[in-house]
Design an enzyme around this catalytic site. Structure first.
Site, PDB file in Angstrom:
ATOM      1  N   PRO A 381      -8.112  -9.513  28.624  1.00  0.00           N
ATOM      2  CG  PRO A 381      -7.837 -12.288  29.683  1.00  0.00           C
ATOM      3  CD  PRO A 381      -7.339 -10.607  29.076  1.00  0.00           C
ATOM      4  N   GLY A 382     -10.497  -9.155  31.534  1.00  0.00           N
ATOM      5  CA  GLY A 382     -11.106  -8.046  32.063  1.00  0.00           C
ATOM      6  C   GLY A 382     -10.995  -6.523  32.173  1.00  0.00           C
ATOM      7  CE  LYS A 385     -12.814  -8.626  25.867  1.00  0.00           C
ATOM      8  NZ  LYS A 385     -11.833  -8.711  26.785  1.00  0.00           N
ATOM      9  CB  SER A 703       7.091  -6.694  17.803  1.00  0.00           C
ATOM     10  OG  SER A 703       6.769  -7.870  19.242  1.00  0.00           O
ATOM     11  CE  LYS A 746       4.753  -5.100  21.564  1.00  0.00           C
ATOM     12  NZ  LYS A 746       5.145  -5.402  19.901  1.00  0.00           N
TER      13      LYS A 746
END
Length: 821
Positions: A381-382, A385, A703, A746
């Site tokens: 979000p933010g 898009k 992961s 990451k």
């Protein structure tokens, strides 16, 4: 004339002087004075200003010849074109007037002027020009107006006066009083006729036509014809204006009657709706099948009583047919440079997205009927898009429509309801097109990953037809029941994740990932985009509200925790509101500045702490890197061993995939225990506990496989993992490391914590290449393909021997197993 003589002290010529001058002027050429006026009369005194170049050249030539010895004989000739455009002798008429210069004087404004007396009408015999001096000389012969007898004179005078007074009366713009006084005062025909030409709107050519006539009789005849024509023109004009006024009055009357009729019909409930619908349909551009549906429903409507419920249903359907923009398209803008400029103005970074849009524009410019792609922006979000879709519409010069699909569970939201239902209407797709007013808008399907489904149907399945370029040219809404072409619509979907997306729907989308912003990127966005926007929305000028760079960085680090900039915008809005309040409370205050020192006084205690790396001093603890919808994060994976029966315990609110990763890591370590100096019998007598802190937060994903294996190996070998090291990667039973997602997030999380070395699967090297490494300068990335490589980098396995297992026996009280040959 007597008044002129008295005021200006001018003495007119006597009859003897005029006769003598007429005789002498025929013996030699005279200097020509060109004038635009054609109608003059013998005995008339006129002033002439020396303004034009020809007039000045004329006066210089006269002075050279006569040396100011008044009266000076000259010839006045009317010109065929304006005096300023006079070039050659053919521009002069051959009928003019012998005149005498009586006096030269200067006006109050400094303009030199001559007083002339008209002596006789003359005809030019020859004319010569002196181009260098811009003057003409002419030889003349008398051409007097032949008179008529007194009886005829009186009759013509009365007739012409009557006609002139009639003309004055019917002319709409004439000064009637002045013109009437002139007509009453004139008692000589030639004076009346020549003077009347000035208010009859005659052209110079028309004036010369009467000037060249030989006798007063011919002049009178010509003037009567001329005046009769003028009177007829005025009467015809008046008649036309009268008819126009009558037509306007009739139209106004008809309009009033129609309005009254509408009111009466409205009161009776008998409006002429059918005619109005036909008029709208006549102006409509639509395909043949839509027109046929309209005509069919209109005929059906005629047969229904207005009070019937079916009347309202049919009318609603027809109105929707008319309201949809069937074949109405906005014109695309194919200027790639302009599109690039707009995208750069509205958004920082996002290079892959911008390039994809520009590629679409370029191909569309080459092939006009290109099928629109179905783009899907995926990201936290933010990150911009939704606003990116709006920028794309602006770059393409298309209309923009947005619908939110979050929480939509009914298929009818997409396809509409059957028109027979009460309150039925088309689905959101056609509603959006009606709102846009064109059939080729940029159509944003927001939050497409949050579509649900229940007993009313699956909206995602309904979107399959909408978002398939091979099918959407014949999209059928349940309400319309006829096909609508969606192939020119540029659909853009947005999502936070792809895991919840329908597989068939995902297959139709061109996925474009939008990653979170780095700290530097957020700072640039705040300075270049958010701060100017906040100032504008709050009516603040730049000098009234300032936020320092260090204050912005603290906002990013301690008051927001996100991948995008939505929370950052909220905090800036809060600062702006407080700044406006301070400015209003203290009128003398000219500027509110937010700095690192006073930020806390504006926003209070920081909401977050900046995570930093702490050196691990205990075996069995490894740092993993994880992706979240709000950016990257670090996971501290802890392993503890106790005497038991070989069981594996997993805690920390782990998902099924993460539990499987833990089991795979434990199984791999057991199967390769000899390689790492671990006695196999140990696994049968201990219980292993794997915990990931923040137990209330759900965690899942593959992961963490290599991180769990490293923590297990560290616990069993009692070796502390090398400092400032983090890792991520999916582990297989063969010990191979597979690629994982969210690499950028990451790595940013690792950089934020101060990690110096990160282990990544070798298959993720391509993902690192797309990241601006200048944001990760302090991180050393090591690529590994197998678990052994990762463990050798994280632990010093060269020192591991079976004797190192003695601590397990001593600490946990294990019974050493017997090795079998």
């Amino acid at each position: 004339m007597a008044d002129i003589e008295r005021v200006f002290g001018i003495e007119a010529l006597s009859e003897e002087q005029k006769e003598q001058m007429l005789q002498e002027s025929q013996k030699k050429p005279l200097v020509v004075l060109p004038l635009s006026r054609a109608l003059l009369l013998p005995g008339q005194l006129i002033p002439v200003d020396l303004i034009s170049n020809h007039a000045k050249a004329f006066w210089e030539e006269v002075q050279n010849v006569f040396s100011n010895k008044f009266p000076i004989p000259i010839v006045i000739l009317p010109t065929k074109r304006p005096v300023k455009q006079l070039r050659k002798k053919s521009d002069l008429y051959n009928i003019g007037f012998l005149s005498a210069i009586l006096q030269k004087h200067t006006r109050e404004d400094g303009t030199p002027s001559l007083w002339l007396e008209i002596i006789e009408r003359v005809k030019v015999q020859t004319i010569e020009s002196k181009p260098r001096k811009k003057v003409f000389y002419a030889t003349i012969t008398p051409f007097p107006i032949l008179p008529i007898d007194d009886k005829q004179h009186g009759v013509f005078l009365k007739k012409i006066k009557t006609m002139l007074l009639h003309y004055i009366r019917i002319h709409p713009n004439l000064d009637k009083r002045a013109a009437s006084e002139f007509v009453d005062r004139m008692q000589r025909l030639e004076y009346l006729i020549f003077g009347a030409y000035h208010f009859l709107e005659a052209t110079p050519e028309e004036e010369y036509q009467i000037l060249q006539l030989p006798s007063l009789q011919s002049i009178v005849d010509h003037f009567i014809n001329f005046l009769t024509t003028r009177i007829k023109m005025i009467e015809l004009r008046s008649e036309i204006l009268s008819k126009v006024q009558e037509d306007m009055d009739k139209q106004q009357r008809d309009f009033i009657l129609r309005q009254q009729l509408k009111i009466i019909q409205s009161e009776l409930g008998e409006g002429d709706e059918i005619s109005e619908l036909k008029k709208k349909a006549a102006k409509k551009r639509w395909p043949k099948h839509a027109k046929e549906a309209f005509e069919r429903e209109l005929e059906h409507l005629k047969r229904i009583h207005p009070a019937s419920p079916e009347y309202g249903v049919t009318m609603n359907y027809i109105e929707w047919l008319l309201a949809l923009p069937w074949q109405h398209y906005t014109k695309d803008t194919f200027d790639i440079h302009r599109a690039r400029k707009i995208l750069e103005e509205d958004h920082y970074g996002l290079e892959k997205v911008k390039e994809r849009i520009l590629e679409y524009l370029a191909v569309l410019q080459f092939k006009k009927d290109l099928k629109a792609p179905i783009l899907c922006f995926v990201g936290p979000p933010g990150v911009g898009k939704t606003s990116l879709g709006r920028s794309i519409a602006r770059a393409l010069n298309r209309k923009f429509v947005r619908i939110s699909l979050g929480g939509v569970r009914d298929e009818a939201e997409i396809r509409g309801h059957r028109k027979t239902y009460i309150g039925a209407m088309p689905g959101r797709i056609l509603q959006g097109l009606r709102k846009a007013g064109s059939s080729n808008p940029v159509f944003l399907l927001d939050e497409i990953d949050k579509i649900g489904s229940d007993w009313r149907g699956d909206p995602a399945a309904a979107l399959l037809e909408v978002l398939d370029p091979e099918q959407n040219h014949s999209f059928t809404d349940h309400f319309l029941g006829i096909e609508y072409d969606l192939s020119t619509v540029l659909f853009i979907a947005t999502a936070n994740t792809l895991h919840t997306l329908h597989p068939a729907l995902k297959d139709r989308l061109e996925i474009i990932e939008i990653n979170g912003y780095t700290r530097k990127e957020k700072l640039a966005i705040a300075q270049g985009y958010l701060l100017p926007k906040v100032r504008k929305e709050h009516g603040l000028k730049k000098q009234q509200f300032q936020v320092s760079e260090k204050a912005l960085l603290d906002l990013i680090d301690f008051y927001t925790r996100e991948s995008g900039v939505r929370q950052l915008l909220q905090r800036l809005n809060s600062l702006a509101r407080k700044a406006v309040k301070k400015l209003l409370e203290n009128p003398e205050l000219k500027q509110v500045s937010v700095s690192k020192k006073n930020l806390r006084s504006f926003l209070g205690i920081p909401r977050y702490t900046l995570e930093t790396y702490e050196q691990i001093k205990t075996p069995g603890v490894a740092i993993g890197l994880a992706w979240t919808p709000y950016g990257g994060d670090a996971l501290f994976i802890e392993v503890a061993l106790s005497k038991g029966k070989g069981r594996l315990h997993l805690t920390g609110s782990l998902g099924d995939v993460m539990k499987e990763s833990a089991n795979i890591a434990y199984a791999y370590l057991k199967s390769h225990a000899d390689r790492y100096g671990i006695d196999p019998w140990v696994f049968e007598q201990i219980d292993v506990y794997i915990h990931i802190p923040a137990g209330a937060v759900p965690k899942d994903g593959p992961s963490a496989g290599i991180t769990i294996l490293t923590a297990l190996t560290s616990a069993f070998t009692k070796q502390i993992i090398r400092p400032s090291l983090a890792m991520t990667g999916e582990l297989t039973l063969r010990g191979k490391l597979l690629a994982v997602g969210g690499i950028k997030e990451k790595l940013l999380a690792a950089a934020r914590m101060g990690i110096q070395t990160v282990l990544l699967p070798k298959a993720n090297a391509k993902d690192v290449e797309e990241i601006h490494l200048k944001d990760l300068e302090q991180i050393r990335i090591r690529y590994v393909e197998y678990a052994d490589e990762a463990l050798n980098l994280a632990l010093d396995l060269t020192k591991t021997t079976r004797q190192s297992q003695q601590w397990l026996i001593e600490q946990l009280g294990l019974q050493q197993g017997v090795e079998k040959a």
